[in-house]
Write a protein that holds these residues in place. Structure first.
Motif, PDB file in Angstrom:
ATOM      1  N   THR A  77       0.810  -1.216   0.000  1.00  0.00           N
ATOM      2  CA  THR A  77       0.000   0.000   0.000  1.00  0.00           C
ATOM      3  C   THR A  77       0.845   1.268   0.000  1.00  0.00           C
ATOM      4  O   THR A  77       0.372   2.328  -0.371  1.00  0.00           O
ATOM      5  CB  THR A  77      -0.943   0.039   1.221  1.00  0.00           C
ATOM      6  N   ASN A  79       3.426   1.898  -1.878  1.00  0.00           N
ATOM      7  CA  ASN A  79       3.959   2.243  -3.180  1.00  0.00           C
ATOM      8  C   ASN A  79       3.370   1.338  -4.239  1.00  0.00           C
ATOM      9  O   ASN A  79       3.409   0.122  -4.103  1.00  0.00           O
ATOM     10  CB  ASN A  79       5.483   2.096  -3.140  1.00  0.00           C
ATOM     11  N   SER A  80       2.875   1.926  -5.313  1.00  0.00           N
ATOM     12  CA  SER A  80       2.301   1.131  -6.389  1.00  0.00           C
ATOM     13  C   SER A  80       3.361   0.260  -7.035  1.00  0.00           C
ATOM     14  O   SER A  80       4.374   0.745  -7.524  1.00  0.00           O
ATOM     15  CB  SER A  80       1.683   2.062  -7.430  1.00  0.00           C
ATOM     16  N   LYS A  88      -1.508  -2.790  -5.744  1.00  0.00           N
ATOM     17  CA  LYS A  88      -1.071  -2.175  -4.497  1.00  0.00           C
ATOM     18  C   LYS A  88      -1.403  -3.053  -3.295  1.00  0.00           C
ATOM     19  O   LYS A  88      -1.262  -2.635  -2.159  1.00  0.00           O
ATOM     20  CB  LYS A  88      -1.771  -0.827  -4.305  1.00  0.00           C
ATOM     21  N   SER A 145       4.350  -1.804 -11.805  1.00  0.00           N
ATOM     22  CA  SER A 145       3.926  -2.758 -10.789  1.00  0.00           C
ATOM     23  C   SER A 145       4.252  -4.201 -11.156  1.00  0.00           C
ATOM     24  O   SER A 145       3.906  -5.116 -10.422  1.00  0.00           O
ATOM     25  CB  SER A 145       2.422  -2.614 -10.539  1.00  0.00           C
TER      26      SER A 145
END
Length: 192
Positions: A77, A79-80, A88, A145
């Motif tokens: 949560t 950092n993407s 996330k 991501s």
């Protein structure tokens, strides 16, 4: 192998078992529960997987198995893309990273506070996480991501990489050159 984060540590035994301890935050210890651990504790979900390498970020932890697979866990949560799973979402227990790394044997790993770099046995370099200040090496400040290959080094053979807070360095073998009579290829340092 052993690695330290800001408030946690992880070690791997000769038998490939992995232990973690320290301050729990968002799952970075990999035990599946929200509790600090004061001494090395086995990460049971990875029993029998034969872990070889480990690396720690501020809020996440990564492990590479002897078969070359990457597992990540921790607080997604903050950092993407920090965990490389395309979301996330936090992982309180180790989860295998798939996608671009499927079928690719990894040989080296490094975590920064907000990003990760992995090197394949074939010398490819993949990065993921926060791209602020160009830390991922993809030519921009975008975050990703999922693991993405660093295109600039695609035709070269990366040997190892190291992540700082907002920067990354890689040692790359230079083909066709030798240093002295020992036959070793010369290497160059790239930073971004």
């Amino acid at each position: 192998n052993i690695a330290c984060g800001a408030r946690h540590a992880v070690l791997v035994t000769k038998q490939g078992e992995i232990f973690s301890w320290g301050e729990e935050s968002g799952g970075r210890l990999g035990h599946g529960r929200e509790a600090d651990v004061s001494h090395p504790q086995l990460i049971e979900i990875l029993s029998g997987v034969n872990v070889e390498l480990v690396a720690c970020g501020e809020y996440h932890t990564c492990a590479v198995t002897r078969s070359g697979d990457l597992y990540t866990w921790g607080d997604g949560t903050y950092n993407s893309g920090l965990l490389g799973h395309g979301s996330k979402v936090s992982c309180w227990i180790p989860r295998k990273v798939s996608g671009n790394l499927d079928g690719i044997h990894l040989s080296y790993i490094s975590c920064g506070l907000w990003h990760t770099a992995v090197v394949t046995s074939a010398g490819q370099l993949f990065t993921f996480g926060d791209g602020s200040f160009g830390a991922l090496g993809h030519g921009d400040r975008s975050s990703t991501s999922v693991p993405r290959e660093v295109e600039t080094l695609k035709e070269l053979k990366t040997v190892m990489a190291s992540c700082g807070v907002w920067h990354t360095a890689a040692i790359v073998a230079v083909a066709g050159k030798t240093s002295g009579s020992n036959g070793l290829s010369s290497k160059k340092l790239f930073t971004w």
